[in-house]
Enzyme design. Structure first.
Site, mmCIF file in Angstrom:
data_model
loop_
_atom_site.group_PDB
_atom_site.id
_atom_site.type_symbol
_atom_site.label_atom_id
_atom_site.label_comp_id
_atom_site.label_asym_id
_atom_site.label_seq_id
_atom_site.Cartn_x
_atom_site.Cartn_y
_atom_site.Cartn_z
ATOM 1 N N ASP A 8 0.865 -1.170 0.000
ATOM 2 C CA ASP A 8 0.000 0.000 0.000
ATOM 3 C C ASP A 8 0.910 1.232 0.000
ATOM 4 O O ASP A 8 2.099 1.137 0.336
ATOM 5 C CB ASP A 8 -0.890 -0.031 1.241
ATOM 6 C CG ASP A 8 -1.652 1.259 1.459
ATOM 7 O OD1 ASP A 8 -2.381 1.673 0.549
ATOM 8 O OD2 ASP A 8 -1.481 1.873 2.541
ATOM 9 N N GLY A 44 -5.671 2.635 -3.305
ATOM 10 C CA GLY A 44 -6.962 3.168 -3.723
ATOM 11 C C GLY A 44 -6.823 4.342 -4.663
ATOM 12 O O GLY A 44 -7.809 4.826 -5.211
ATOM 13 N N ASN A 219 -8.873 -1.139 3.668
ATOM 14 C CA ASN A 219 -8.922 -1.574 2.270
ATOM 15 C C ASN A 219 -7.719 -2.459 1.922
ATOM 16 O O ASN A 219 -7.588 -2.908 0.787
ATOM 17 C CB ASN A 219 -9.012 -0.382 1.313
ATOM 18 C CG ASN A 219 -7.800 0.522 1.361
ATOM 19 O OD1 ASN A 219 -6.964 0.450 2.258
ATOM 20 N ND2 ASN A 219 -7.696 1.404 0.384
#
Length: 265
Positions: A8, A44, A219
């Site tokens: 991430d 994201g 997420n």
């Protein structure tokens, strides 16, 4: 043996200033190339923003963007998932009626789109995450593109109601999730960072436990659940801490790079 690494970005690979130790990463990245370890950036955020962090390396990195809706390699789309045109129009009509204070970015494959009438604050905030961002007079003017996500900004006290209203009105068609501070994402059900990374592993013939994954927010949960070599950052959500099998140092201490140096040695 680790054959793939998935990271991430915000709160994980990047520090609080949105940077990383590029010189230190250079050595790690060269080791990954020599050992044929795949490097996956999973976020994201928009692909065009993500690749800007890795100049001259982007063709050697796989990008899982928009929470798994789009996968890019060598500037080409490997896989994409999108909403139907009818559902996009229904969602836009619903959002317009839901709250006069609601602001939205419509995220497409080619670009993201927002209204010219959006507040300056929202425009400046959105520009940090969407490097391809067009302003429209009306969402009726959406160019020909496939839509993969909606990013909303609402007053903090309205966020729970908006999330609940969306999930009730569009049950099984969308998933609305709050990321705090009035930010809401509308995503495609069943499409996550984890599902997209599993697809990549299948394509590459790599077993899940040959993946090392790093994350800090919810997420990232599906991605972290794939492998025994999962790492929660020091500053992370309780769910991430419960899901990951290991903990990494803080993102402000180059925690990902510290762990990778050990794994690759």
């Amino acid at each position: 043996m680790i054959k793939a690494v998935a990271v991430d970005m915000d709160g994980t690979f990047l520090d609080s200033q949105g940077q990383y130790d590029r010189e230190r990463f250079e050595g790690i990245f060269q080791t990954m190339l020599e050992k044929d370890v795949r490097f996956i950036v999973a976020s994201g955020n928009q692909y065009y923003q993500l690749r800007s962090f890795f100049p001259e390396k982007e063709e050697q990195i796989t990008f899982v963007s928009e929470n798994g809706a789009l996968i890019f390699k060598n500037r080409e789309v490997l896989k994409e998932n999108h909403f139907t045109d009818n559902l996009v129009q229904e969602l836009l009509a619903f959002l317009q009626a839901e709250s006069s204070e609601l602001e939205v970015v419509v995220c497409g494959l080619k670009s993201a789109y927002m209204l010219k009438s959006a507040t300056q604050r929202f425009k400046e905030f959105s520009a940090l995450y969407y490097f391809q961002l067009a302003e429209l007079d009306s969402f009726a003017d959406l160019p020909e593109d496939v839509i993969v996500k909606f990013a909303l900004d609402v007053p903090v006290d309205q966020a729970p109601k908006v999330v609940a209203d969306l999930n009730e009105a569009f049950k099984d068609q969308i998933t609305a999730v709050s990321s705090g501070h009035g930010s809401i994402d509308i995503i495609i059900p069943g499409i996550t960072k984890g599902s997209s990374i599993q697809w990549l592993l299948d394509q590459w013939g790599i077993a899940p436990n040959e993946l090392a994954a790093f994350g800090d927010a919810n997420n990232d949960l599906e991605m972290l659940a794939l492998t025994e070599h999962s790492y929660a950052m020091k500053e992370c959500s309780p769910d991430v801490l419960a899901t990951a099998k290991n903990q990494a140092p803080s993102h402000n201490e180059a925690g990902v790079l510290q762990v990778l140096e050990g794994l690759l040695s």
